[in-house]
Design a protein around this motif. Structure first.
Motif, mmCIF file in Angstrom:
data_model
loop_
_atom_site.group_PDB
_atom_site.id
_atom_site.type_symbol
_atom_site.label_atom_id
_atom_site.label_comp_id
_atom_site.label_asym_id
_atom_site.label_seq_id
_atom_site.Cartn_x
_atom_site.Cartn_y
_atom_site.Cartn_z
ATOM 1 N N GLU A 292 0.869 -1.301 -0.074
ATOM 2 C CA GLU A 292 0.049 -0.139 0.135
ATOM 3 C C GLU A 292 0.911 1.302 0.057
ATOM 4 O O GLU A 292 0.519 2.164 -0.670
ATOM 5 C CB GLU A 292 -0.924 -0.001 1.071
ATOM 6 C CG GLU A 292 -1.959 1.170 1.040
ATOM 7 C CD GLU A 292 -3.055 0.878 2.290
ATOM 8 O OE1 GLU A 292 -4.073 1.795 2.352
ATOM 9 O OE2 GLU A 292 -3.209 -0.050 3.128
ATOM 10 N N TRP A 293 1.931 1.317 0.752
ATOM 11 C CA TRP A 293 2.811 2.439 0.937
ATOM 12 C C TRP A 293 4.104 2.197 0.059
ATOM 13 O O TRP A 293 5.070 2.993 0.247
ATOM 14 C CB TRP A 293 3.087 2.726 2.290
ATOM 15 C CG TRP A 293 3.742 1.792 2.923
ATOM 16 C CD1 TRP A 293 4.866 1.275 3.198
ATOM 17 C CD2 TRP A 293 2.933 0.663 3.833
ATOM 18 N NE1 TRP A 293 5.048 0.336 3.854
ATOM 19 C CE2 TRP A 293 4.033 -0.212 4.130
ATOM 20 C CE3 TRP A 293 1.388 0.179 4.170
ATOM 21 C CZ2 TRP A 293 3.783 -1.367 4.805
ATOM 22 C CZ3 TRP A 293 1.308 -0.813 4.578
ATOM 23 C CH2 TRP A 293 2.415 -1.772 5.205
ATOM 24 N N GLY A 294 4.184 1.294 -0.472
ATOM 25 C CA GLY A 294 5.631 0.852 -1.501
ATOM 26 C C GLY A 294 5.168 0.824 -3.006
ATOM 27 O O GLY A 294 4.148 1.240 -3.601
ATOM 28 N N ASN A 295 6.199 -0.023 -3.447
ATOM 29 C CA ASN A 295 6.335 -0.318 -4.848
ATOM 30 C C ASN A 295 5.141 -1.423 -5.111
ATOM 31 O O ASN A 295 4.813 -1.949 -4.275
ATOM 32 C CB ASN A 295 7.557 -0.774 -5.357
ATOM 33 C CG ASN A 295 8.643 0.353 -5.223
ATOM 34 O OD1 ASN A 295 8.309 1.788 -5.277
ATOM 35 N ND2 ASN A 295 9.796 0.278 -4.875
ATOM 36 N N SER A 296 5.013 -1.458 -6.554
ATOM 37 C CA SER A 296 4.085 -2.458 -6.957
ATOM 38 C C SER A 296 4.814 -3.293 -8.232
ATOM 39 O O SER A 296 5.577 -2.500 -9.017
ATOM 40 C CB SER A 296 2.906 -2.158 -7.401
ATOM 41 O OG SER A 296 1.901 -3.135 -7.999
ATOM 42 N N PHE A 297 5.062 -4.573 -8.073
ATOM 43 C CA PHE A 297 5.826 -5.146 -9.037
ATOM 44 C C PHE A 297 4.814 -6.405 -10.054
ATOM 45 O O PHE A 297 3.940 -6.861 -9.422
ATOM 46 C CB PHE A 297 6.937 -6.080 -8.634
ATOM 47 C CG PHE A 297 7.458 -5.295 -7.712
ATOM 48 C CD1 PHE A 297 7.970 -5.577 -6.064
ATOM 49 C CD2 PHE A 297 8.469 -4.034 -7.829
ATOM 50 C CE1 PHE A 297 8.758 -4.940 -5.277
ATOM 51 C CE2 PHE A 297 9.203 -3.420 -7.095
ATOM 52 C CZ PHE A 297 9.290 -3.787 -5.587
ATOM 53 N N TRP A 298 5.157 -6.287 -11.262
ATOM 54 C CA TRP A 298 4.583 -7.091 -12.182
ATOM 55 C C TRP A 298 5.308 -8.233 -12.587
ATOM 56 O O TRP A 298 6.374 -7.896 -12.984
ATOM 57 C CB TRP A 298 3.864 -6.319 -13.186
ATOM 58 C CG TRP A 298 2.528 -5.636 -12.757
ATOM 59 C CD1 TRP A 298 2.836 -4.130 -12.052
ATOM 60 C CD2 TRP A 298 1.426 -5.572 -12.522
ATOM 61 N NE1 TRP A 298 1.726 -3.624 -11.949
ATOM 62 C CE2 TRP A 298 0.644 -4.585 -12.124
ATOM 63 C CE3 TRP A 298 0.540 -6.824 -12.783
ATOM 64 C CZ2 TRP A 298 -0.665 -4.467 -11.925
ATOM 65 C CZ3 TRP A 298 -0.703 -6.699 -12.791
ATOM 66 C CH2 TRP A 298 -1.421 -5.638 -12.238
ATOM 67 N N GLY A 299 4.670 -9.433 -12.992
ATOM 68 C CA GLY A 299 5.323 -10.417 -13.559
ATOM 69 C C GLY A 299 5.182 -10.179 -15.150
ATOM 70 O O GLY A 299 4.319 -9.186 -15.469
ATOM 71 N N GLN A 300 5.564 -11.035 -16.171
ATOM 72 C CA GLN A 300 5.382 -10.891 -17.699
ATOM 73 C C GLN A 300 4.034 -11.618 -17.962
ATOM 74 O O GLN A 300 3.852 -11.392 -19.295
ATOM 75 C CB GLN A 300 6.588 -11.514 -18.208
ATOM 76 C CG GLN A 300 6.617 -12.987 -18.525
ATOM 77 C CD GLN A 300 6.618 -13.655 -17.206
ATOM 78 O OE1 GLN A 300 7.474 -13.274 -16.111
ATOM 79 N NE2 GLN A 300 6.536 -14.938 -17.287
ATOM 80 N N GLY A 301 3.596 -12.240 -17.219
ATOM 81 C CA GLY A 301 2.331 -12.895 -17.772
ATOM 82 C C GLY A 301 2.425 -14.330 -18.207
ATOM 83 O O GLY A 301 3.384 -14.819 -18.713
#
Length: 126
Positions: free
Chosen positions: A101-110
């Motif tokens: 909530e107060w930091g980064n958000s990371f995503w995979g490639q799918g």
């Protein structure tokens, strides 16, 4: 280097099952909630499931409730999405997301999930 790597997608018939995995590295996995999203062709990305950082709570989209189960193993830095009774409308690219909530958000490639109908015979006779 932060990495989220999804795996486990594939081609399956309606009613079948798949288990997606999301392997995390490069950050403190246990302080992030984990989410699975999906995006079908021509549609917006939608959140499918969420699990809190210590797995004390889960949430699901109405379309997958009772069929999908999200889980995580903080010792192995892996999140999972067990998908049962798959339907053609579940066809999409599935993404995992690490959210704080107060930091980064990371995503995979799918990873692609395709639920392929068994087809139906059509006979045209004069």
């Amino acid at each position: 280097q932060v990495r989220l790597v999804e795996s486990g997608g594939g081609l399956v018939q309606p009613g079948g099952s798949l288990r997606l995995s999301c392997a995390a590295s490069g950050f403190t996995f246990s302080v992030y909630a984990m989410r699975w999203y999906r995006q079908a062709p021509g549609k917006e990305r939608e959140q499918v499931a969420n699990i809190t950082r210590l797995a004390t709570s889960t949430d699901y989209a109405d379309s997958v409730k009772g069929r999908f189960t999200i889980s995580r193993d903080n010792a192995k830095n892996v999140a999972y999405l067990q998908m049962n009774n798959l339907r053609p409308e579940d066809t999409a690219v599935y993404y995992c997301n690490a959210y704080r909530e107060w930091g980064n958000s990371f995503w995979g490639q799918g990873t692609q999930v395709t639920v392929w109908g068994q087809g139906t015979q059509v006979t045209v006779s004069s």
